[in-house]
Motif scaffolding. Structure first.
Motif: not given
Length: 366
Positions: A30-36, A113-117, A124-130, A257-264
């Motif tokens: 949803f964040a990708q499609r809406s450009r959140f 979150s936007r960098l990950l999206v 690749l700019r977002a990947l390095l910054a992330g 392992i927990g919630f954060n493990f699956g989130l990213l």
């Protein structure tokens, strides 16, 4: 098979990880499609354009607030043990961290979150910054920057419990929070309707992003209420999970392992699917040294700022804001202020960076 049986058979960590992946995928899609993007919304706000980006952010934020307050009123959620409310907090850290994070997200042209999206879309700019964001966040949590973070956080603190709950401080309770959320939702619909670029994904994506934020709160609470173990009630955030994944890759033994493990991974997968369906997949890199320097400096500011503020634009801003945590709201105000100041500073400088170096083809668009 009920949830208690599933938890007993597969374990809390596995169930939380699956839930984190599913909710993360929904958020990413949803964040990708809406450009959140908070950074784009802030720019529209300070430039008084009140367009599509501000509308999307308001839709997501208001939806998260309304949904969380409804869950609280129906006793389907209890956030009294959430870290944003229960433990001692830092107002100095929230304000200064928010200012630094806001400035950093202008420099990197996107929040955490936007960098990950965007990374999932081939940027690749977002990947390095992330990656730099994750390293700095970990250094601020328990590394070389931890003493500085602790010092700043100690300047102005607030006790946990009602002292960190804006609804308790003001005495309006969840009904007051719901009313405020509905007012913001009305404003979001108003600006969305006025936007010349309105489309179905602006509405669906913005609301879906907000629902994903609320779903994280609800899911972790449901698991905690059915588990025999001590499970932390938590919402969506990207600073802590980014640092956790960094340590998972670099150190042994890895964090549990927990919630954060699956989130990213979930957010990455959801964003990739959204970009694939929308034909937005595109490999992009840096065009010059100036843009790389800018992204690196911005990522460092965001990483340190997020750990000071107690979360990123989503973790402190939306997740903490939806439960009206005092420090989260101070962080959010700091982010809007810091981003506005940095945007003004960069706008007043001679143009040194070509438009093609932005995260999107149009310099202001994210």
């Amino acid at each position: 098979m009920n949830l208690a049986t599933i938890l007993e058979r597969y374990g809390d960590g596995a169930v939380l990880a699956v839930g984190g992946a599913v909710i993360g995928a929904l958020f990413g899609f949803f964040a990708q499609r809406s450009r959140f993007c908070l950074r784009a919304a802030v720019i529209e706000f300070w430039h008084r354009t009140f367009g599509e980006k501000l509308s999307v952010w308001l839709l997501a934020f208001a939806t998260a607030v309304v949904t969380v307050q409804v869950l609280l009123l129906t006793q389907s959620l209890d956030i009294s043990t959430a870290r944003q409310i229960a433990i001692r907090g830092s107002l100095s850290g929230a304000l200064i961290g928010g200012l630094l994070f806001g400035a950093g997200m202008i420099m990197t042209r996107g929040c955490a979150s936007r960098l990950l999206v965007l990374s999932a879309n081939g940027n690749l700019r977002a990947l390095l910054a992330g990656l730099i964001f994750a390293v700095t966040a970990q250094a601020s949590l328990s590394g070389v920057l931890a003493p500085l973070r602790a010092t700043i956080s100690s300047w102005w603190t607030v006790d946990g419990g009602p002292s960190r709950d804006l609804l308790a401080i003001t005495g309006v309770g969840p009904w007051g929070g719901l009313t405020a959320g509905l007012i913001w939702l009305g404003a979001a619909f108003y600006f969305s309707w006025r936007s010349p670029k309105r489309n179905v994904w602006m509405w669906v994506g913005g609301i879906g992003t907000g629902l994903a934020v609320a779903a994280a709160w609800w899911f972790s609470y449901v698991v905690s209420s059915h588990s025999f173990q001590d499970v932390q009630v938590q919402g969506l955030t990207f600073s802590g999970p980014s640092a956790e994944w960094l340590m998972r890759v670099l150190s042994s033994p890895a964090p549990a392992i927990g919630f954060n493990f699956g989130l990213l991974p979930g957010v990455f997968a959801g964003s990739f699917i959204g970009a694939w369906l929308g034909r937005d997949l595109k490999l992009e890199g840096f065009k010059d040294g100036y843009s790389m320097t800018r992204y690196i400096a911005g990522a460092i500011l965001m990483g340190f700022g997020s750990m000071l503020a107690g979360g990123c634009a989503v973790g402190a801003g939306m997740t903490g804001g939806a439960i009206f945590a005092l420090t989260a709201w101070m962080s959010l105000l700091g982010m809007w202020g810091g981003a506005g100041l940095m945007d003004r500073l960069l706008d007043n400088r001679p143009a040194r960076e070509p438009a093609s170096a932005s995260l999107q083809p149009v310099a202001r668009a994210t």
